[in-house]
Design an enzyme around this catalytic site. Structure first.
Site, PDB file in Angstrom:
ATOM      1  CG  ASP A  38       1.869  -3.100  -6.227  1.00 21.42           C
ATOM      2  OD1 ASP A  38       0.632  -2.954  -6.244  1.00 21.42           O
ATOM      3  OD2 ASP A  38       2.580  -2.736  -5.282  1.00 21.42           O
ATOM      4  CG  ASP A  64      -6.091  -9.495  -6.958  1.00 21.40           C
ATOM      5  OD1 ASP A  64      -5.388  -9.704  -5.945  1.00 21.40           O
ATOM      6  OD2 ASP A  64      -7.316  -9.288  -6.891  1.00 21.40           O
ATOM      7  CE1 TYR A 165      -0.610  -3.299   7.971  1.00 26.21           C
ATOM      8  CE2 TYR A 165      -0.137  -2.015   9.942  1.00 26.21           C
ATOM      9  CZ  TYR A 165       0.281  -2.573   8.756  1.00 26.21           C
ATOM     10  OH  TYR A 165       1.570  -2.412   8.335  1.00 26.21           O
TER      11      TYR A 165
END
Length: 269
Positions: A38, A64, A165
């Site tokens: 993460d 990232d 989304y």
């Protein structure tokens, strides 16, 4: 066939919190070696420290995953720690609201990079490792690797404020199907779990912002409750295990039946 994950090595992205973290914990409980990945290094460190087998069967990697070099480093870190990669769970899920008519808003581009492209790059890198392992190993196993994407019922619903989304998760569904066909000859299965009425970090935020949101979800969920993150994790376990050895390219929905009903009630006679 066995649902066991014992001894297998899994990478779980988006695992600093929410459903991704629940999946990582569940896999560790099932005896898997787990690399949690993460962006939030502080939270990863705190969460992994609470795993019973911290330092032995679990590790974490912070970075990232939209960056190609970061993805390559994640693969190297996992192989260095556990020697192989058997399972990849792409649980990265960022959600944001935006005005679909605002030409200056870059929400679609942002979420496509975060939810789709990061998962695609990790999938490509992990698949190459799985293929190499399958070619070098003296095995006739039906499957040499499993990839499970965490997606959403938003891919099939139309909420304008969540357009970015919805687009990113719909694209992830299609990536799942396309990669399943591409990787099938290499004995790698690719599936997805689409969650809806499951307690996630995003859902918690939405219920805090809108007091009546929980009641609305329960009203439109046939099973009449919000699912636990562990229930999504168990669905992911099935798809990652040998029990799903003849399952690929499928989107398994875990939403308590929410997508089965029309929210518009029929008129009374």
């Amino acid at each position: 066939m066995s649902f066991s994950l014992n001894g297998k090595t899994a990478i779980v992205t988006g695992s600093a919190n929410g459903v991704g973290l629940a999946i990582a914990r569940h896999f560790a409980d099932q005896g898997a070696h787990v690399m949690l990945a993460d962006l939030d290094e502080g939270r990863l460190k705190r969460e992994v420290a609470q795993f019973p087998d911290h330092g032995e069967n679990t590790r974490f990697f912070a970075g990232d995953l939209r960056e190609k070099l970061t993805v390559a480093n994640l693969m190297s870190a996992t192989v260095d720690a556990f020697d192989r990669i058997d399972i990849l769970v792409n649980a990265i899920r960022q959600c944001s609201r935006a005005d679909p008519l605002d030409a200056q808003d870059d929400a679609v581009e942002t979420l496509l990079q975060q939810n789709l492209m990061a998962s695609l790059r990790v999938t490509q890198a992990a698949a190459k490792r799985m293929i190499a392992q399958g070619e070098s190993a003296d095995t006739k196993a039906h499957s040499v690797g499993a990839i499970v994407n965490l997606t959403s019922i938003a891919a099939r619903r139309s909420q304008p404020e969540l357009m970015a989304y919805s687009i990113s998760t719909a694209a992830l569904d299609q990536m799942t199907r396309s990669m399943a066909v591409a990787l099938a000859p290499k004995r790698i299965r690719v599936n997805a779990v689409a969650i809806g009425s499951v307690m996630s970090a995003n859902l918690k935020d939405q219920m805090r912002e809108h007091e009546d949101y929980r009641d609305s979800i329960l009203k439109h969920t046939p099973l009449g409750r919000i699912g636990a993150a562990t229930e999504a994790a168990e669905a992911v376990q099935f798809l990652a295990s040998d029990a799903a050895g003849f399952v690929t390219g499928q989107i398994v929905t875990v939403d308590g039946g929410r997508t089965l009903i029309d929210p518009v009630s029929a008129p009374a006679h």
